[in-house]
Write a protein that holds these residues in place. Structure first.
Motif, mmCIF file in Angstrom:
data_model
loop_
_atom_site.group_PDB
_atom_site.id
_atom_site.type_symbol
_atom_site.label_atom_id
_atom_site.label_comp_id
_atom_site.label_asym_id
_atom_site.label_seq_id
_atom_site.Cartn_x
_atom_site.Cartn_y
_atom_site.Cartn_z
ATOM 1 N N PRO A 142 26.085 46.520 101.756
ATOM 2 C CA PRO A 142 25.922 47.234 100.600
ATOM 3 C C PRO A 142 26.358 47.233 99.143
ATOM 4 C CG PRO A 142 27.224 48.610 101.612
ATOM 5 C CD PRO A 142 27.119 47.310 102.300
ATOM 6 N N SER A 143 27.628 45.959 99.519
ATOM 7 C CA SER A 143 28.098 45.476 98.352
ATOM 8 C C SER A 143 27.540 44.053 97.775
ATOM 9 C CB SER A 143 29.453 44.986 98.825
ATOM 10 O OG SER A 143 29.917 43.940 99.691
ATOM 11 N N PHE A 144 27.189 42.792 98.217
ATOM 12 C CA PHE A 144 26.199 42.026 97.830
ATOM 13 C C PHE A 144 24.997 42.039 98.678
ATOM 14 C CE2 PHE A 144 26.495 37.329 98.780
ATOM 15 C CZ PHE A 144 26.771 37.032 97.341
ATOM 16 N N ALA A 145 25.077 41.870 99.879
ATOM 17 C CA ALA A 145 23.903 41.247 100.080
ATOM 18 C C ALA A 145 22.364 41.924 100.456
ATOM 19 C CB ALA A 145 24.096 41.723 102.046
ATOM 20 N N MET A 146 22.649 43.659 100.577
ATOM 21 C CA MET A 146 21.428 43.560 99.832
ATOM 22 C C MET A 146 21.175 44.392 98.147
ATOM 23 S SD MET A 146 19.427 45.341 102.210
ATOM 24 C CE MET A 146 19.594 45.504 103.801
ATOM 25 N N PRO A 147 22.106 44.126 97.246
ATOM 26 C CA PRO A 147 21.311 44.776 96.282
ATOM 27 C C PRO A 147 21.289 43.283 94.798
ATOM 28 C CG PRO A 147 24.506 44.604 96.626
ATOM 29 C CD PRO A 147 23.300 44.653 97.791
ATOM 30 N N ILE A 148 21.343 42.198 95.640
ATOM 31 C CA ILE A 148 20.954 41.544 95.006
ATOM 32 C C ILE A 148 19.633 41.197 95.046
ATOM 33 C CG2 ILE A 148 21.689 38.720 94.728
ATOM 34 C CD1 ILE A 148 25.084 38.800 95.659
ATOM 35 N N PRO A 149 19.171 40.333 96.054
ATOM 36 C CA PRO A 149 17.510 40.528 96.339
ATOM 37 C C PRO A 149 16.900 41.966 95.775
ATOM 38 C CG PRO A 149 18.623 40.254 98.413
ATOM 39 C CD PRO A 149 19.402 40.825 97.885
#
Length: 397
Positions: A142-149
């Motif tokens: 939730p902190s990096f992988a999901m929000p960026i794309p």
């Protein structure tokens, strides 16, 4: 030939790779008829050469309409089917597929995608800053992988960021194989209704977003339903796949410290590393469902016309016929020819965008946190979804 019992065999995994049953199928008979949990009989194709043949030959293997194999009991009306298919490139073969794809291709060329690089770089740094401020440990999903794309595809399409949680929830329900067919179908309807509303709003004042561009340049050639279908497909595919590649790819590197160290020492290897991770992980379990137009022979098996055919991508991408020692992760080889993005006319339109996001995100994460490592319990793999990944990934640095 005897039929296998009802199963989700094509989604079966053993950690990062396909389950032993799929490997044995590929190395043995190569193709098998399986009864799926939703009731349809499907021929599973597992060898690399056979998968490429099926995916490239739309003359013999037509794109199957999803409702035909997912809704064996409560079939929607023909009008409803047409509405749900409209604009979805994965629901059509040429010439209709060609018509739709031709309008979108200019926005996904390497030159156009390069315009997004500064914004993607900024988003990556913002999220790394937030992780660093919050301190370790952190859940990378939730902190990096999901929000960026998610942010990237929102900005590309013109989706208000405030709507992100809503479409994220719908995407998870659409892809969650644990849910009933009715629940997944309802999520599809919700998603399309949202996108129709968004297209209507953008139509009133089109901007620089992709949907605005399509409306300005092709508004007379596309219906609102087609615009909604295009937006839905790009939103779903552009969010879930790249997000899961970032999380699972990071875990793969952490579990293979020799490859991680090599990438740290030689950052110029990032592009071949991405291709190898795409192959080795193959997060999309299967290619688009096909239906035979005529009698075909695959791996010596005669398949009559009107039969469903599914290509199992993880098994194909680890086929010894593709390369030597395919079970080993080797970021130096680059894996030319893998089928992680599909093959043929339906090869993933957004592949250049996904590659660019990973090319920026992976090195930035490794630079920021040179001591990055997993903590806590074993990773929980997301094996009940159309897109493979991890539900969480606790890390420290």
């Amino acid at each position: 030939m005897s039929e296998a019992p009802a199963t989700q065999l094509h989604t079966s995994r053993a950690g990062f790779g396909p389950a032993p049953e799929l490997t044995a199928l590929r190395d043995g008979e190569g193709v098998r008829r399986v009864t799926m949990p939703f009731g349809a009989d499907v021929w599973m194709v597992t060898r690399y050469a056979d998968v490429r043949e099926v995916l490239s030959d739309h003359g013999r293997f037509a794109m199957a309409v999803e409702s035909d194999f997912l809704m064996p009991v409560a079939q929607p009306s023909e009008e409803k089917k047409a509405q749900m298919r409209a604009g979805n490139l994965l629901a059509f073969d040429p010439p209709e597929h060609t018509r739709l794809r031709r309008m979108l291709t200019p926005e996904f060329t390497a030159r156009r995608i390069s315009r997004l690089e500064p914004r993607v770089g900024a988003l990556v740094e913002e999220h790394l800053d937030a992780m660093e401020r919050a301190g370790a440990p952190a859940d990378l999903v939730p902190s990096f992988a999901m929000p960026i794309p998610s942010l990237v595809i929102c900005e590309l399409l013109g989706v208000p960021y405030a709507d992100r949680s809503g479409f994220g929830d719908r995407a998870r329900r659409i892809l969650d194989l644990r849910l009933s067919l009715e629940e997944r179908a309802a999520a599809r309807v919700e998603s399309r209704l949202y996108m129709i509303d968004l297209v209507t709003r953008i139509k009133a004042d089109p901007g620089d977003e992709l949907l605005g561009m399509l409306l300005r340049e092709h508004g007379d050639d596309l219906t609102v339903n087609e615009m909604a279908g295009i937006g839905n497909l790009l939103l779903l595919a552009g969010h879930e796949t790249t997000a899961n590649m970032l999380a699972l790819g990071t875990l793969a590197l952490l579990r293979n410290p020799d490859q991680l160290e090599l990438l740290r020492e030689q950052p110029e290897l990032i592009e071949p590393a991405i291709e190898e991770l795409l192959r080795w992980l193959s997060i999309v379990h299967s290619g688009t469902m096909k239906i035979t137009r005529t009698e075909v022979v695959i791996a010596g098996q005669v398949i009559p016309p009107g039969e469903f055919v599914m290509c199992v991508l993880p098994a194909a991408n680890r086929d010894p016929a593709l390369m030597s020692d395919p079970e080993r992760l080797d970021i130096t080889r680059g894996t030319p020819g893998h089928v992680a993005f599909g093959h043929g006319v339906h090869h993933c339109l957004g592949a250049p965008l996904a590659r660019m996001e990973m090319r920026i995100a992976f090195p930035a994460l490794l630079r920021r946190f040179p001591g990055l490592r997993t903590v806590g319990a074993e990773a929980h793999f997301r094996d009940s979804s159309v897109v493979y990944g991890v539900t969480s990934l606790d890390v420290t640095w």
